[in-house]
Design a protein around this motif. Structure first.
Motif, PDB file in Angstrom:
ATOM      1  N   LEU A 165       0.799   4.021  -3.198  1.00 46.48           N
ATOM      2  CA  LEU A 165       0.326   5.300  -2.820  1.00 46.48           C
ATOM      3  C   LEU A 165       1.509   6.242  -3.231  1.00 46.48           C
TER       4      LEU A 165
ATOM      5  N   GLN B 244       1.628   6.871  -7.099  1.00 49.00           N
ATOM      6  CA  GLN B 244       0.598   7.438  -7.387  1.00 49.00           C
ATOM      7  C   GLN B 244       0.801   8.958  -7.281  1.00 49.00           C
TER       8      GLN B 244
ATOM      9  N   GLU C 215       1.034  -1.228   0.058  1.00 51.21           N
ATOM     10  CA  GLU C 215      -0.076   0.178  -0.066  1.00 51.21           C
ATOM     11  C   GLU C 215       0.743   1.299  -0.082  1.00 51.21           C
TER      12      GLU C 215
ATOM     13  N   GLY D 265      -7.489   0.322  -8.020  1.00 58.14           N
ATOM     14  CA  GLY D 265      -7.801   1.229  -9.189  1.00 58.14           C
ATOM     15  C   GLY D 265      -6.854   2.342  -9.329  1.00 58.14           C
ATOM     16  N   ALA D 266      -5.673   2.501  -8.547  1.00 57.76           N
ATOM     17  CA  ALA D 266      -4.584   3.488  -8.839  1.00 57.76           C
ATOM     18  C   ALA D 266      -3.837   2.922  -9.770  1.00 57.76           C
TER      19      ALA D 266
ATOM     20  N   THR E 218      -9.337  -9.137  -4.993  1.00 46.54           N
ATOM     21  CA  THR E 218      -8.996  -7.593  -4.769  1.00 46.54           C
ATOM     22  C   THR E 218     -10.341  -6.960  -4.035  1.00 46.54           C
ATOM     23  N   SER E 219     -11.380  -7.761  -3.824  1.00 45.56           N
ATOM     24  CA  SER E 219     -12.551  -6.932  -3.560  1.00 45.56           C
ATOM     25  C   SER E 219     -12.419  -5.991  -2.184  1.00 45.56           C
TER      26      SER E 219
ATOM     27  N   HIS F  86      -9.865  -4.400  -1.547  1.00 40.70           N
ATOM     28  CA  HIS F  86      -8.893  -3.346  -1.727  1.00 40.70           C
ATOM     29  C   HIS F  86      -9.208  -2.440  -3.281  1.00 40.70           C
ATOM     30  N   ARG F  87     -10.495  -2.496  -3.586  1.00 44.30           N
ATOM     31  CA  ARG F  87     -10.840  -1.867  -4.920  1.00 44.30           C
ATOM     32  C   ARG F  87     -10.190  -0.657  -5.162  1.00 44.30           C
ATOM     33  N   GLU F  88     -10.121   0.398  -4.076  1.00 42.09           N
ATOM     34  CA  GLU F  88      -9.803   1.763  -4.406  1.00 42.09           C
ATOM     35  C   GLU F  88      -8.225   1.858  -4.754  1.00 42.09           C
ATOM     36  N   LEU F  89      -7.424   0.986  -3.922  1.00 41.47           N
ATOM     37  CA  LEU F  89      -6.008   0.658  -4.040  1.00 41.47           C
ATOM     38  C   LEU F  89      -5.822   0.022  -5.529  1.00 41.47           C
TER      39      LEU F  89
ATOM     40  N   GLN G 285     -10.891 -10.437  -9.275  1.00 37.95           N
ATOM     41  CA  GLN G 285     -11.922  -9.567  -8.717  1.00 37.95           C
ATOM     42  C   GLN G 285     -12.365  -9.991  -6.968  1.00 37.95           C
TER      43      GLN G 285
END
Length: 147
Positions: free
Chosen positions: A15, A18, A11, A47-48, A39-40, A42-45, A36
């Motif tokens: 970050l 990004q 993480e 998505g980076a 990673t459910s 941690h979707r936002e992470l 899917q």
């Protein structure tokens, strides 16, 4: 597949990349459904990532250890450039003991962040050996340091 926990340091690294607008991607042999599910949590992470190439991608003809997935991943950073960026400008951070030959076959510099079950033979050819993603020093890769 149940959601997976993140590797130590993942993480923070994601970050950091990004924050500094450094493009990064994920190449995984997991298929769409498995990815899917894993990673459910941690979707936002996830998505980076600039993009993700999965094992069931139509462009991936041969599975690891063939370099197909890494070639597809590299092409998608710059889909309109021909030829794609040189692989020597890329780093591949491996966290699992399979398919270590793929980035090496492609000419990428790669770092090994082994699982505890990894053996010394599985690390052969690594440019750099790190205990975990949490031990990455970005400046060693020509990236901005962690703040």
């Amino acid at each position: 597949s149940p959601p997976v926990s993140l590797s130590p340091g993942a993480e923070k690294l994601i970050l950091h990349l990004q924050k500094h607008s450094i493009p990064f991607a994920l190449a995984t042999s997991s298929g769409t459904e498995s990815y899917q599910a894993k990673t459910s949590a941690h979707r936002e992470l996830f998505g980076a990532f600039h993009h993700v190439v999965l094992g069931d991608d139509p462009e991936v003809k041969a599975s690891k250890p063939a370099p197909d997935i890494f070639l597809a991943c590299a092409r998608r950073f710059s889909p309109h450039s021909s030829p794609p960026p040189p692989s020597t400008s890329a780093w591949c951070w491996r966290t699992c003991p399979t398919a270590w030959r793929s980035p090496r076959q492609r000419g990428c510099r790669w770092s090994w962040c082994p699982a505890s079950s990894s053996t010394p033979n599985s690390m052969a050819g690594a440019t750099l050996l790190l205990p975990s993603l949490g031990d990455i020093q970005p400046e060693l890769f020509g990236l901005p340091t962690f703040n």
